[in-house]
Scaffold this motif. Structure first.
Motif, PDB file in Angstrom:
ATOM      1  N   ILE A  59       0.871  -1.178   0.000  1.00 22.46           N
ATOM      2  CA  ILE A  59       0.000   0.000   0.000  1.00 22.46           C
ATOM      3  C   ILE A  59       0.901   1.218   0.000  1.00 22.46           C
ATOM      4  N   MET A  60       0.614   2.172  -0.872  1.00 17.62           N
ATOM      5  CA  MET A  60       1.469   3.354  -0.959  1.00 17.62           C
ATOM      6  C   MET A  60       0.649   4.610  -1.191  1.00 17.62           C
ATOM      7  N   ASP A  61       1.260   5.759  -0.912  1.00 15.63           N
ATOM      8  CA  ASP A  61       0.567   7.023  -1.140  1.00 15.63           C
ATOM      9  C   ASP A  61       0.647   7.397  -2.617  1.00 15.63           C
ATOM     10  N   LYS A  62       0.095   8.539  -2.977  1.00 16.07           N
ATOM     11  CA  LYS A  62       0.022   8.949  -4.379  1.00 16.07           C
ATOM     12  C   LYS A  62       1.396   9.146  -5.008  1.00 16.07           C
ATOM     13  N   ASN A  63       2.408   9.394  -4.181  1.00 16.74           N
ATOM     14  CA  ASN A  63       3.763   9.633  -4.678  1.00 16.74           C
ATOM     15  C   ASN A  63       4.660   8.405  -4.581  1.00 16.74           C
ATOM     16  N   GLY A  64       4.103   7.279  -4.187  1.00 11.92           N
ATOM     17  CA  GLY A  64       4.895   6.057  -4.117  1.00 11.92           C
ATOM     18  C   GLY A  64       5.534   5.782  -2.772  1.00 11.92           C
ATOM     19  N   VAL A  65       5.212   6.550  -1.761  1.00 13.47           N
ATOM     20  CA  VAL A  65       5.746   6.292  -0.421  1.00 13.47           C
ATOM     21  C   VAL A  65       5.041   5.063   0.150  1.00 13.47           C
ATOM     22  N   LEU A  66       5.823   4.054   0.530  1.00 14.40           N
ATOM     23  CA  LEU A  66       5.256   2.811   1.027  1.00 14.40           C
ATOM     24  C   LEU A  66       4.702   2.975   2.433  1.00 14.40           C
ATOM     25  N   LEU A  67       3.466   2.508   2.604  1.00 13.64           N
ATOM     26  CA  LEU A  67       2.792   2.574   3.896  1.00 13.64           C
ATOM     27  C   LEU A  67       2.576   1.182   4.488  1.00 13.64           C
ATOM     28  N   ALA A  68       2.634   0.164   3.649  1.00 12.86           N
ATOM     29  CA  ALA A  68       2.529  -1.229   4.113  1.00 12.86           C
ATOM     30  C   ALA A  68       3.138  -2.127   3.046  1.00 12.86           C
ATOM     31  N   TYR A  69       3.922  -3.104   3.483  1.00 13.34           N
ATOM     32  CA  TYR A  69       4.506  -4.048   2.535  1.00 13.34           C
ATOM     33  C   TYR A  69       4.951  -5.296   3.274  1.00 13.34           C
ATOM     34  N   ASP A  70       5.214  -6.367   2.524  1.00 14.48           N
ATOM     35  CA  ASP A  70       5.688  -7.624   3.097  1.00 14.48           C
ATOM     36  C   ASP A  70       7.207  -7.706   3.015  1.00 14.48           C
ATOM     37  N   VAL A  71       7.811  -8.251   4.052  1.00 12.38           N
ATOM     38  CA  VAL A  71       9.244  -8.545   4.033  1.00 12.38           C
ATOM     39  C   VAL A  71       9.424 -10.036   4.297  1.00 12.38           C
ATOM     40  N   SER A  72      10.523 -10.587   3.773  1.00 16.03           N
ATOM     41  CA  SER A  72      10.813 -11.999   3.992  1.00 16.03           C
ATOM     42  C   SER A  72      11.068 -12.251   5.468  1.00 16.03           C
ATOM     43  N   SER A  73      10.575 -13.360   5.958  1.00 15.77           N
ATOM     44  CA  SER A  73      10.795 -13.742   7.347  1.00 15.77           C
ATOM     45  C   SER A  73      10.885 -15.258   7.415  1.00 15.77           C
ATOM     46  N   TYR A  74      11.117 -15.765   8.619  1.00 13.32           N
ATOM     47  CA  TYR A  74      11.274 -17.213   8.796  1.00 13.32           C
ATOM     48  C   TYR A  74      10.311 -17.701   9.864  1.00 13.32           C
ATOM     49  N   ASP A  75       9.660 -18.812   9.550  1.00 15.59           N
ATOM     50  CA  ASP A  75       8.754 -19.462  10.490  1.00 15.59           C
ATOM     51  C   ASP A  75       9.329 -20.814  10.887  1.00 15.59           C
ATOM     52  N   VAL A  76       8.995 -21.252  12.092  1.00 17.78           N
ATOM     53  CA  VAL A  76       9.366 -22.597  12.538  1.00 17.78           C
ATOM     54  C   VAL A  76       8.164 -23.503  12.317  1.00 17.78           C
ATOM     55  N   GLN A  77       8.402 -24.618  11.628  1.00 22.19           N
ATOM     56  CA  GLN A  77       7.333 -25.573  11.361  1.00 22.19           C
ATOM     57  C   GLN A  77       7.667 -26.930  11.968  1.00 22.19           C
ATOM     58  N   PHE A  78       6.601 -27.690  12.252  1.00 21.92           N
ATOM     59  CA  PHE A  78       6.756 -29.013  12.849  1.00 21.92           C
ATOM     60  C   PHE A  78       6.060 -30.036  11.960  1.00 21.92           C
ATOM     61  N   TYR A  79       6.830 -31.069  11.573  1.00 26.18           N
ATOM     62  CA  TYR A  79       6.268 -32.143  10.762  1.00 26.18           C
ATOM     63  C   TYR A  79       6.388 -33.444  11.541  1.00 26.18           C
ATOM     64  N   LYS A  80       5.243 -34.023  11.895  1.00 23.86           N
ATOM     65  CA  LYS A  80       5.233 -35.297  12.619  1.00 23.86           C
ATOM     66  C   LYS A  80       5.036 -36.441  11.637  1.00 23.86           C
TER      67      LYS A  80
END
Length: 841
Positions: A59-80
């Motif tokens: 999501i950004m303003d009319k001039n391209g200033v970012l107001l919301a965005y996704d960044v890469s992250s890491y999750d811990v998962q469990f496989y039984k």
């Protein structure tokens, strides 16, 4: 004999040869000719497809200033491993999970908290289900959970098969998953949350469950290093929502959260979402969900996995990457938004301090008056200003350049789930930072409503620009609506200045707007009547939602008979609080009458009598003593001569008079008094329509939707809801009156803008909405348009309990100065938005 044996032997050899030949042919067919077909079938039978979700759009303003965005992250998962179901296996995995929890928490991470059963502060156990889910839906959710968790039913006292109570289920699950008895509830519930997610995914056992989101790199490294010890634990790359500007534009952008209602879950799952996917909950994140999301089917990629007969993953066969969601470009200017949020917050703090000083240092008589009023009401303290709103809108398009609500909050608090402490802090803050004052509040508008009254009077030809019908003489107290010789009861409407010293006489609409003359607009409202005044308020969009692309908008209202009290609705369903107050007072009176007579009435008797009296008053416009006496006789068995001789019928008439619409109520609507209530966003749209010739726009705060390759998916064009086609001479007259509010030496806002850089291009209207008998608590409204010769922008400022319109001037000035400074500045190369949400040179 030997000849016969020889013949049989040869026949036997032939049969065997034929059989062997047939078998070889069949084997050839199976292994050579149909090998590809059978290999495909075997592969298909052992392949499982897993959806892969795309990143969420920015999501950004009319001039391209970012107001919301996704960044890469890491999750811990469990496989039984689904083949390992013995009690010893569960004990082993519980140990692994516990070690992983300790590792994650030692590095500052948090474990999922989804377990269905909770223990309260009093030690009792219950199902953790949202209070909004009730009745059959609640029962279904409990039953489905118990079934999926493989909870065995038991016999109740009547012999019916039912699921055990939550406490028994909790302890049974602790036993099933071999959780040590010595482990505290707070730790056990973390383990149970993870085992719950594993159990609920049994039907898709090849998919791991996420047990911790957005862990740091130190956690990632240690889990990977201890892979042999922490069997089943793995790291998955994911994404996290970031709001780089924190509190700025928070009420516009919004935040995300988990799905709660069954309807929402069902709807989203049909679109390809999973139940644990996050969705927009408020603001643009919610209203633009369909464009922003990377979870829907059209954005999903896939993994094809080969699994064995036990459901264990053998290998990944193929991978198709997902596509990210679309970008949402807003109409707002981030720099203007940030400036106004800062200025409005400072503005509120300054006014708050001034109000405290006014009360604390009031002269003894004034202070005594304030304290006497406070002593009589439930709220024993002064309602000082704590919040406010400011909107800047393009007059000719309805585009919103800034929409500010103060105080604000940091939406990053909601990323990954807000803590109980943070949510409690936000929820219990008396200034209500989560509340969007710009679109979700309605309040008494005061004199800014006079623009509507003026326009309605002109359009209905009850006033004119020239001739005798265009001149109204201010005579101080307004009594024209009273019958000759009528007894004056209560407050008589009059002008806001001292009569006759400070009153202007023989005013036309221009002078009346400049002077904000109450008497003039009482007379116009009286000539129009309530129905026509309401009709023009409706046309100007004051009583309907504007349709702006945000959540939580409410509609305003203009006072009329059914707003004050609607006899067709129950007392608890009325628009305003006043009918309930009158009803409660009436109930108390009726009980007192019973006490005087030595009779105790049931609740049903008293409520029936009170309801009937109020409905009769509402339907007829008023009740008379005879009707009251008849109702008291029929409902409470009070003889008519008793209620008459004791004056009870007259007392009741005076009580219900407050919910009966009169001409007096009509005339005060002409100046925006109670029960008229308007929202800032509706006022901004109305102001634009007044000065642009009558085009009532749907305000837009979204400019366009852009896909990941830069293609415009959708553009939000200016939308005219209705065109009132106001004659130019009417618009010019109203604009001239608004001009003189600011420019004339005795205009109501002239002193505030005396040395202001852009004073000469401004036109406006101020408003003070009376909300109580304590003037410090009055609402403040300020409306400005500029430039006055050909308006481009409208600015609306609102300070609930702000005391005086002069208090909102700093915020309005900041909006005007920024806009025209930017407009008059030398052209520069358009900046590009940086990934961090700032601006690149």
């Amino acid at each position: 004999m030997f000849s016969k044996l020889k013949t049989r032997y040869i026949a036997y050899i032939v049969v065997v040869f034929v059989l062997l030949t047939t078998l070889i042919v069949q084997l050839y067919s199976l292994n050579i000719r149909h090998a590809e077909e059978y290999t495909s079938q075997v592969s298909t039978n052992n392949e499982k497809t897993v959806s892969v979700k795309g990143a969420r759009g920015s999501i950004m303003d009319k001039n391209g200033v970012l107001l919301a965005y996704d960044v890469s992250s890491y999750d811990v998962q469990f496989y039984k491993d689904p083949a390992e179901n013995a009690s010893s296996d569960r004990a082993f995995y519980t140990d692994v999970i516990q070690k992983t929890i300790e590792l994650i928490e030692s590095k500052g991470g948090e474990i999922i908290d989804t377990f269905m059963i909770r223990r309260g502060e009093d030690g009792t156990f219950s199902y953790d289900i949202d209070d909004s889910i009730t009745g059959e839906a609640r029962e279904n959710r409990i039953n489905n959970w118990c079934e999926n968790m493989q909870i065995s039913k038991v016999k109740d006292a009547e012999g019916n098969s039912v699921y055990p109570d939550p406490e028994n289920i909790y302890y049974d699950l602790r036993t099933r998953y071999r959780i040590p008895e010595s482990m505290a509830y707070e730790d056990a519930v973390k383990l149970l949350s993870i085992w719950q997610e594993v159990q609920l995914m049994t039907y898709r056992s090849y998919i791991p469950v996420t047990i911790a989101y957005n862990v740091n790199f130190e956690t990632v490294s240690e889990i990977e290093t201890r892979a042999n010890e922490l069997k089943g634990m793995q790291i998955e790359e994911s994404s996290t929502r970031v709001y780089p500007k924190k509190t700025v534009a928070a009420h516009i952008v919004g935040y995300m959260g988990r799905m709660v209602s069954e309807e929402e879950i069902e709807e989203k799952e049909a679109q390809g979402y999973s139940q644990d996917d996050l969705v927009g909950k408020v603001g643009i994140e919610a209203t633009m969900e369909e464009y922003l999301t990377g979870n829907s089917k059209e954005h999903q990629g896939k993994k094809v996995l080969e699994v064995d007969s036990a459901g264990t993953v053998v290998r990944q066969v193929s991978y198709t990457p997902p596509t990210p969601g679309n970008k949402v470009v807003l109409t707002i200017d981030y720099q203007l938004q940030e400036l106004l949020e800062r200025t409005l917050a400072e503005n509120i703090q300054t006014v708050y301090a001034e109000q405290q000083d006014m009360y604390n240092n009031a002269d003894p008589e004034q202070r005594k008056e304030y304290d006497e009023i406070l002593a009589k009401r439930s709220t024993k303290t002064i309602n000082y200003v704590q919040s406010g709103a400011c909107i800047v809108m393009e007059v000719k398009t309805g585009k919103v350049l800034a929409l500010v609500s103060s105080p604000s909050y940091d939406p990053n608090l909601f990323t990954g789930g807000i803590s109980e402490e943070d949510f409690k802090m936000l929820n219990e803050d008396p200034a209500k930072p989560l509340f969007n004052n710009a679109i979700s509040s309605v309040s008494t508008p005061g004199s800014i409503f006079k623009l509507c009254t003026a326009l309605a009077g002109l359009m209905e030809e009850e006033i004119t620009l020239t001739g005798p019908k265009g001149i109204i003489n201010d005579e101080g107290p307004y009594t024209k609506h009273l019958q000759e010789g009528a007894t004056i009861v209560g407050h008589i409407p009059s002008c806001w200045t001292k009569y006759p010293q400070n009153h202007a006489h023989n005013q036309d609409v221009v002078a009346a707007l400049k002077n904000s003359c109450n008497y003039y607009f009482y007379e116009v409202a009286y000539r129009l009547g309530n129905d026509r005044l309401n009709e023009w308020a409706d046309k100007l969009g004051l009583t309907s939602k504007t349709g702006i692309e945000l959540t939580g908008e409410v509609a305003g209202r203009v006072g009329n008979k059914n707003v004050l009290y609607d006899p067709s609705k129950d007392i608890d369903d009325q628009v305003t609080y006043k009918p309930l107050l009158v009803y409660n007072k009436l109930v108390g009176q009726l009980r007192d009458y019973g006490t005087e007579r030595g009779v105790t009435y049931t609740d049903d008797q008293v409520k029936a009598a009170a309801t009937r009296i109020m409905q009769t008053a509402g339907e007829k416009g008023l009740v008379i003593g005879k009707e009251i006496r008849q109702i008291l006789s029929e409902e409470l068995d009070i003889p008519e001569n008793v209620s008459s001789s004791r004056g009870w019928s007259n007392e009741i008439v005076n009580t219900v008079r407050e919910v009966v619409w009169t001409d007096n109520d009509t005339i005060v609507q002409g100046i925006g008094s109670e029960p008229t209530q308007l929202s800032p966003i509706a006022v901004a749209r109305y102001l634009c329509a007044i000065v642009n010739g009558g085009k009532v726009f749907q305000p837009h705060i979204v400019e366009k939707i852009v896909d990941n390759e830069g293609n415009v998916v959708k553009t939000f064009e200016p939308t005219v809801v209705t065109d009132l086609q106001i004659p130019e001479e009417y618009t010019n007259a109203i604009m001239e009156g608004m001009d003189q509010v600011v420019s004339a030496e005795d205009g109501t806002a002239s002193q505030a803008f005396g040395n202001f850089k852009y004073r000469d291009i401004l036109a406006g209207k101020t408003g003070t909405g009376v909300v109580s008998d304590i003037d410090i608590e009055d609402n403040v409204w300020l409306c400005l348009v500029a430039p006055k010769d050909d308006p481009e922008i409208a600015v609306v400022c609102f300070l609930p309990h702000g005391f005086s319109d002069s208090k909102a001037y700093p915020t309005a000035k900041a909006a005007i100065q920024y806009y025209f400074d930017q407009k008059n500045a030398p052209a520069e190369t358009e900046p590009q938005a940086s990934p961090e949400g700032g601006l690149l040179e």
